[in-house]
Design a protein around this motif. Structure first.
Motif, short mmCIF file in Angstrom:
data_model
loop_
_atom_site.label_atom_id
_atom_site.label_comp_id
_atom_site.label_asym_id
_atom_site.label_seq_id
_atom_site.Cartn_x
_atom_site.Cartn_y
_atom_site.Cartn_z
N THR A 1 -3.63 6.83 -2.76
CA THR A 1 -3.02 6.02 -2.24
C THR A 1 -3.28 4.78 -3.30
O THR A 1 -4.48 4.53 -3.65
CB THR A 1 -3.67 5.63 -0.84
OG1 THR A 1 -3.31 6.76 -0.09
CG2 THR A 1 -3.15 4.01 -0.31
N THR B 1 0.82 -1.22 -0.01
CA THR B 1 0.05 -0.08 -0.11
C THR B 1 0.98 1.25 0.03
O THR B 1 1.77 1.34 0.86
CB THR B 1 -1.09 0.04 1.14
OG1 THR B 1 -1.75 -1.21 1.21
CG2 THR B 1 -1.92 1.30 1.12
N SER C 1 1.49 5.35 -0.22
CA SER C 1 0.95 6.69 -0.13
C SER C 1 2.09 7.84 -0.29
O SER C 1 3.38 7.54 0.24
CB SER C 1 0.02 6.67 1.03
OG SER C 1 0.95 6.52 2.22
N ARG D 1 -2.48 0.46 -4.15
CA ARG D 1 -2.15 -0.65 -3.75
C ARG D 1 -1.58 -1.61 -5.03
O ARG D 1 -2.16 -1.54 -5.93
CB ARG D 1 -3.34 -1.54 -3.15
CG ARG D 1 -3.88 -1.18 -1.96
CD ARG D 1 -4.97 -1.52 -1.34
NE ARG D 1 -5.26 -3.13 -1.56
CZ ARG D 1 -4.77 -4.23 -0.46
NH1 ARG D 1 -4.38 -3.67 0.38
NH2 ARG D 1 -4.87 -5.09 -0.67
#
Length: 163
Positions: free
Chosen positions: A82, A74, A76, A84
């Motif tokens: 964000t 994940t 950010s 994945r």
């Protein structure tokens, strides 16, 4: 001397029979705290989840990559959505192997802080411990984390396929 040897033999025999009697379990309870030492060294083999952060610096980084046990990252970054992604298996293996070499239990519980203006902090966190990447105890992670940050995760690149 024979009495001391007999008493020591009884104490040792009592430790081996903790489940057989209540009296034997009580004296062996104080040695039990030595077991957390074994438990604390267990995180050496526990590599994931792993968190990599890059903060500060002249550019004002604020990036975070969380790698779960299944290899999903994940990602950010300040000002970006964000994402994945699934890490490349070879990179995941490098990161996992390197993280398993770190004695996480021996790291102090100290949050990395800025040392000078525009200090960029690259930090890794696992097993409840955080350390700067330049900390000698986490040195095995330097190369794979560098690859993670430059070629895989920010933004998701060729070594991290969006999911």
């Amino acid at each position: 001397m024979a009495t001391v040897g007999a008493v020591a033999g009884l104490v040792l025999a009592g430790c081996g029979n903790e489940s057989d009697g209540g009296a034997g379990g009580t004296p062996s309870s104080p040695p039990a705290p030595t077991l957390p030492t074994v438990t604390q060294s267990t995180p050496v083999g526990t590599a994931l989840p792993l968190v990599v952060t890059r903060t500060g610096g002249f550019a004002g980084f604020d990036d975070k990559v969380v790698i779960d046990t299944d290899g999903v990252a994940t990602v950010s970054a300040r000002g970006k959505e964000t994402v994945r992604c699934q890490l490349d298996k070879a990179l995941l293996t490098q990161i996992t192997t390197a993280a398993e070499q770190v004695d996480w239990a021996s790291l102090p519980v100290v949050k990395p802080t800025v040392r000078y203006p525009d200090d960029m902090i690259l930090a890794v966190t696992a097993n409840g411990k955080t350390a700067r990447l330049e900390e000698p105890k986490v040195k095995p992670l330097a190369a794979p984390v560098s690859t993670l940050l430059t070629e895989a995760a920010i933004p998701p690149g060729k070594l991290c396929k969006p999911i």
